[in-house]
Design an enzyme around this catalytic site. Sequence first.
Site, PDB file in Angstrom:
ATOM      1  N   ALA A  55       0.813  -1.223   0.000  1.00  0.00           N
ATOM      2  CA  ALA A  55       0.000   0.000   0.000  1.00  0.00           C
ATOM      3  C   ALA A  55       0.842   1.268   0.000  1.00  0.00           C
ATOM      4  CB  ALA A  55      -0.920  -0.003   1.218  1.00  0.00           C
TER       5      ALA A  55
ATOM      6  N   THR B 231       5.533 -12.062  15.077  1.00  0.00           N
ATOM      7  CA  THR B 231       6.592 -11.490  15.919  1.00  0.00           C
ATOM      8  C   THR B 231       6.650 -12.166  17.284  1.00  0.00           C
ATOM      9  OG1 THR B 231       7.100  -9.491  17.181  1.00  0.00           O
ATOM     10  CG2 THR B 231       4.870  -9.668  16.409  1.00  0.00           C
ATOM     11  N   ASP B 232       7.831 -12.144  17.889  1.00  0.00           N
ATOM     12  CA  ASP B 232       7.958 -12.680  19.261  1.00  0.00           C
ATOM     13  C   ASP B 232       7.180 -11.825  20.259  1.00  0.00           C
ATOM     14  OD1 ASP B 232       9.602 -10.408  19.283  1.00  0.00           O
ATOM     15  OD2 ASP B 232      11.340 -11.409  20.175  1.00  0.00           O
ATOM     16  N   GLU B 233       6.807 -10.590  19.840  1.00  0.00           N
ATOM     17  CA  GLU B 233       6.133  -9.683  20.784  1.00  0.00           C
ATOM     18  C   GLU B 233       4.757 -10.205  21.205  1.00  0.00           C
ATOM     19  OE1 GLU B 233       6.674  -5.487  20.048  1.00  0.00           O
ATOM     20  OE2 GLU B 233       8.485  -5.866  18.898  1.00  0.00           O
TER      21      GLU B 233
ATOM     22  N   GLU C 183       1.139  -2.672   9.975  1.00  0.00           N
ATOM     23  CA  GLU C 183       1.620  -1.526  10.741  1.00  0.00           C
ATOM     24  C   GLU C 183       2.544  -2.148  11.785  1.00  0.00           C
ATOM     25  OE1 GLU C 183       1.286   1.651  10.396  1.00  0.00           O
ATOM     26  OE2 GLU C 183      -0.101   1.580   8.716  1.00  0.00           O
TER      27      GLU C 183
ATOM     28  N   ASP D  15       9.860   6.875  29.573  1.00  0.00           N
ATOM     29  CA  ASP D  15       9.686   5.522  29.047  1.00  0.00           C
ATOM     30  C   ASP D  15       8.430   5.412  28.180  1.00  0.00           C
ATOM     31  OD1 ASP D  15      10.368   2.927  28.612  1.00  0.00           O
ATOM     32  OD2 ASP D  15      10.210   2.273  30.697  1.00  0.00           O
ATOM     33  N   ARG D  16       8.438   4.403  27.320  1.00  0.00           N
ATOM     34  CA  ARG D  16       7.262   4.043  26.518  1.00  0.00           C
ATOM     35  C   ARG D  16       6.225   3.429  27.463  1.00  0.00           C
ATOM     36  NH1 ARG D  16       8.739  -0.443  22.147  1.00  0.00           N
ATOM     37  NH2 ARG D  16       9.042   1.276  20.702  1.00  0.00           N
TER      38      ARG D  16
ATOM     39  N   LYS E 247      12.696   3.096  13.871  1.00  0.00           N
ATOM     40  CA  LYS E 247      13.052   1.943  14.700  1.00  0.00           C
ATOM     41  C   LYS E 247      14.429   2.173  15.308  1.00  0.00           C
ATOM     42  CE  LYS E 247       9.303  -0.336  13.586  1.00  0.00           C
ATOM     43  NZ  LYS E 247       9.134  -1.109  12.392  1.00  0.00           N
TER      44      LYS E 247
ATOM     45  N   LYS F 154      -1.136  -8.246  16.149  1.00  0.00           N
ATOM     46  CA  LYS F 154      -0.418  -9.353  15.511  1.00  0.00           C
ATOM     47  C   LYS F 154      -0.888 -10.693  16.092  1.00  0.00           C
ATOM     48  CE  LYS F 154       2.569  -9.188  12.888  1.00  0.00           C
ATOM     49  NZ  LYS F 154       2.562  -9.160  11.395  1.00  0.00           N
TER      50      LYS F 154
HETATM   51  P1  NAD Z   1       7.620  -2.097   7.846  1.00  0.00           P
HETATM   52  O1  NAD Z   1       6.743  -1.196   8.648  1.00  0.00           O
HETATM   53  O2  NAD Z   1       8.991  -1.671   7.490  1.00  0.00           O
HETATM   54  O3  NAD Z   1       6.879  -2.443   6.456  1.00  0.00           O
HETATM   55  C1  NAD Z   1       5.517  -2.728   6.381  1.00  0.00           C
HETATM   56  C2  NAD Z   1       5.114  -2.667   4.903  1.00  0.00           C
HETATM   57  O4  NAD Z   1       3.716  -3.005   4.830  1.00  0.00           O
HETATM   58  C3  NAD Z   1       5.269  -1.273   4.289  1.00  0.00           C
HETATM   59  O5  NAD Z   1       5.885  -1.373   3.025  1.00  0.00           O
HETATM   60  C4  NAD Z   1       3.842  -0.764   4.159  1.00  0.00           C
HETATM   61  O6  NAD Z   1       3.653   0.100   3.051  1.00  0.00           O
HETATM   62  C5  NAD Z   1       3.079  -2.074   3.985  1.00  0.00           C
HETATM   63  N1  NAD Z   1       1.672  -1.945   4.408  1.00  0.00           N
HETATM   64  C6  NAD Z   1       1.200  -1.408   5.556  1.00  0.00           C
HETATM   65  N2  NAD Z   1      -0.145  -1.460   5.577  1.00  0.00           N
HETATM   66  C7  NAD Z   1      -0.524  -2.073   4.431  1.00  0.00           C
HETATM   67  C8  NAD Z   1      -1.778  -2.441   3.884  1.00  0.00           C
HETATM   68  N3  NAD Z   1      -2.929  -2.165   4.525  1.00  0.00           N
HETATM   69  N4  NAD Z   1      -1.808  -3.082   2.696  1.00  0.00           N
HETATM   70  C9  NAD Z   1      -0.655  -3.352   2.025  1.00  0.00           C
HETATM   71  N5  NAD Z   1       0.551  -3.020   2.490  1.00  0.00           N
HETATM   72  C10 NAD Z   1       0.627  -2.387   3.678  1.00  0.00           C
HETATM   73  O7  NAD Z   1       7.622  -3.479   8.627  1.00  0.00           O
HETATM   74  P2  NAD Z   1       8.766  -4.576   8.762  1.00  0.00           P
HETATM   75  O8  NAD Z   1       9.649  -4.214   9.885  1.00  0.00           O
HETATM   76  O9  NAD Z   1       9.335  -4.836   7.430  1.00  0.00           O
HETATM   77  O10 NAD Z   1       7.905  -5.820   9.230  1.00  0.00           O
HETATM   78  C11 NAD Z   1       7.342  -6.721   8.287  1.00  0.00           C
HETATM   79  C12 NAD Z   1       6.573  -7.797   9.029  1.00  0.00           C
HETATM   80  O11 NAD Z   1       7.444  -8.495   9.906  1.00  0.00           O
HETATM   81  C13 NAD Z   1       5.448  -7.234   9.895  1.00  0.00           C
HETATM   82  O12 NAD Z   1       4.339  -8.093   9.778  1.00  0.00           O
HETATM   83  C14 NAD Z   1       6.013  -7.256  11.308  1.00  0.00           C
HETATM   84  O13 NAD Z   1       4.994  -7.428  12.253  1.00  0.00           O
HETATM   85  C15 NAD Z   1       6.925  -8.466  11.236  1.00  0.00           C
HETATM   86  N6  NAD Z   1       8.089  -8.455  12.136  1.00  0.00           N
HETATM   87  C16 NAD Z   1       8.945  -7.365  12.148  1.00  0.00           C
HETATM   88  C17 NAD Z   1      10.079  -7.401  12.972  1.00  0.00           C
HETATM   89  C18 NAD Z   1      11.068  -6.261  12.976  1.00  0.00           C
HETATM   90  O14 NAD Z   1      12.006  -6.272  13.787  1.00  0.00           O
HETATM   91  N7  NAD Z   1      10.945  -5.268  12.118  1.00  0.00           N
HETATM   92  C19 NAD Z   1      10.331  -8.521  13.780  1.00  0.00           C
HETATM   93  C20 NAD Z   1       9.448  -9.608  13.724  1.00  0.00           C
HETATM   94  C21 NAD Z   1       8.340  -9.560  12.897  1.00  0.00           C
HETATM   95  P1  TYD Z   2      11.947  -0.726  18.392  1.00  0.00           P
HETATM   96  O1  TYD Z   2      12.993  -0.680  17.340  1.00  0.00           O
HETATM   97  O2  TYD Z   2      10.847   0.277  18.337  1.00  0.00           O
HETATM   98  O3  TYD Z   2      11.381  -2.208  18.418  1.00  0.00           O
HETATM   99  P2  TYD Z   2      10.346  -2.925  19.479  1.00  0.00           P
HETATM  100  O4  TYD Z   2       9.731  -1.907  20.344  1.00  0.00           O
HETATM  101  O5  TYD Z   2       9.363  -3.551  18.537  1.00  0.00           O
HETATM  102  O6  TYD Z   2      11.186  -3.917  20.217  1.00  0.00           O
HETATM  103  O7  TYD Z   2      12.645  -0.558  19.812  1.00  0.00           O
HETATM  104  C1  TYD Z   2      13.634  -1.444  20.256  1.00  0.00           C
HETATM  105  C2  TYD Z   2      13.918  -1.114  21.710  1.00  0.00           C
HETATM  106  O8  TYD Z   2      14.484   0.188  21.783  1.00  0.00           O
HETATM  107  C3  TYD Z   2      12.660  -1.073  22.565  1.00  0.00           C
HETATM  108  O9  TYD Z   2      12.958  -1.577  23.859  1.00  0.00           O
HETATM  109  C4  TYD Z   2      12.316   0.400  22.642  1.00  0.00           C
HETATM  110  C5  TYD Z   2      13.676   1.063  22.610  1.00  0.00           C
HETATM  111  N1  TYD Z   2      13.697   2.393  21.986  1.00  0.00           N
HETATM  112  C6  TYD Z   2      14.334   3.458  22.651  1.00  0.00           C
HETATM  113  O10 TYD Z   2      14.861   3.304  23.769  1.00  0.00           O
HETATM  114  N2  TYD Z   2      14.354   4.683  22.048  1.00  0.00           N
HETATM  115  C7  TYD Z   2      13.780   4.895  20.829  1.00  0.00           C
HETATM  116  O11 TYD Z   2      13.810   6.043  20.317  1.00  0.00           O
HETATM  117  C8  TYD Z   2      13.140   3.791  20.158  1.00  0.00           C
HETATM  118  C9  TYD Z   2      12.484   3.979  18.816  1.00  0.00           C
HETATM  119  C10 TYD Z   2      13.139   2.560  20.778  1.00  0.00           C
END
Ligand code: NAD
Ligand code: TYD
Length: 338
Positions: free
Chosen positions: A35, A126-128, A85, A274-275, A191, A156
């Site tokens: 998208a 995700t592990d989350e 997302e 903190d978050r 991130k 998720k």
């Molecule tokens: P990202 O946010 O970088 O990318 C998400 C992609 O999905 C984007 O290109 C966005 O345009 C697309 N998208 C969003 N909404 C959409 C919709 N309604 N229709 C079509 N496309 C849409 O995410 P990422 O980090 O690449 O993560 C990819 C997947 O892996 C996700 O499902 C996430 O939950 C999972 N995941 C991510 C991590 C991580 O560390 N990043 C770890 C474990 C699992």
């Molecule tokens: P993130 O990359 O957002 O991944 P997730 O929350 O899915 O694990 O964050 C990784 C860790 O870093 C998480 O514990 C939150 C922390 N964090 C910060 O401390 N500062 C920041 O600005 C961000 C984005 C994350």
Amino acid sequence: MKNILVTGGAGFIGANFVKYLLRKQRDILVVNYDALTYAGNLESLSDLLEEKRHIFIHGDIRDQSKIEKTLVENQIEGVINFAAESHVDRSIDNPGEFIQTNVVGTLNLLATARKLGIKRFLQISTDEVYGSLSSEEAAFTEDTQIRPNSPYSASKASADHLVRAYHHTFGMDTLITRCSNNYGPLQFPEKMIPLCINNAFCGKKIPVYGDGMQIRDWLYVEDHCEAIWKVFLKGKSGEVYNIGGDNQMTNIDLVRTILKTCGRDDSLISFVKDRPGHDRRYAINFSKIKKELDWKPKHDFASGIVSTVKWYSENREWLDHLTSGEYKSYYEKMYSGR
Ligand code: NAD
Ligand code: TYD
């Protein structure tokens, strides 16, 4: 299977996966459906412009007729769903978007794939979804009870339940992977790792949430891609596979390592509020995929982070493109008052 639909392939892991697959499999058609939200970036795919085995389609996974048309016209046999997302902080700000894409969108994909008799459906999770661990608790296994804590992980987890239900109720061939935190090229700089690298390059403060003692398990994105493809090819129908990096680190150690790699000192560290609901620790037991599919990570963190910093330093234009506009105002909003 030759014709694969990858959703979310303009995002971080999806784009890395599309490139991995095209390198790995000669005889394949990858239809990349995305998208292009703020997190999707066509520039990440610019090296595929001439690639005939790759087709990009701009569409939303909630759009039933477009998904159906895409699956039919491209004779898709398998679906790998990355589209989501994906940022926890945004899910705290606006949970509704996460339910729409991650839950409603996944349901739409499942229902359409079932209607058309798609052979295999892999959900990238995700592990989350397992929630948070204390420092003494054992790492998550596939049997750990799901206890999502953020709107992101709750959405998720909901999608995972739907994927499981489609297998159980309709006999659909579905699989789920649950991976730890990824890092590497092409990650959106909201991130932690690319944010830290970008701020280090610009001499900007790095916001560390709370005491910085939260623990994450970091995996190089290419290792994740390899695991996903193994699960898609050889995983047992209906199963969940954990994927991890065997690399637990506190956030503060992570930030210090990145600063050092970027040639900066710790004076850029800024502890901020903190978050809300921040998960303390994630750790993944991935012995199942190791044993059944002979997968383990190939990259260690020490070399992975050096090549990641190098990639961002060589791709400053890519970063600059993302750090202007929508992201800039998001960043200012997120960190003002923290
Ligand atoms: P990202 O946010 O970088 O990318 C998400 C992609 O999905 C984007 O290109 C966005 O345009 C697309 N998208 C969003 N909404 C959409 C919709 N309604 N229709 C079509 N496309 C849409 O995410 P990422 O980090 O690449 O993560 C990819 C997947 O892996 C996700 O499902 C996430 O939950 C999972 N995941 C991510 C991590 C991580 O560390 N990043 C770890 C474990 C699992
Ligand atoms: P993130 O990359 O957002 O991944 P997730 O929350 O899915 O694990 O964050 C990784 C860790 O870093 C998480 O514990 C939150 C922390 N964090 C910060 O401390 N500062 C920041 O600005 C961000 C984005 C994350």
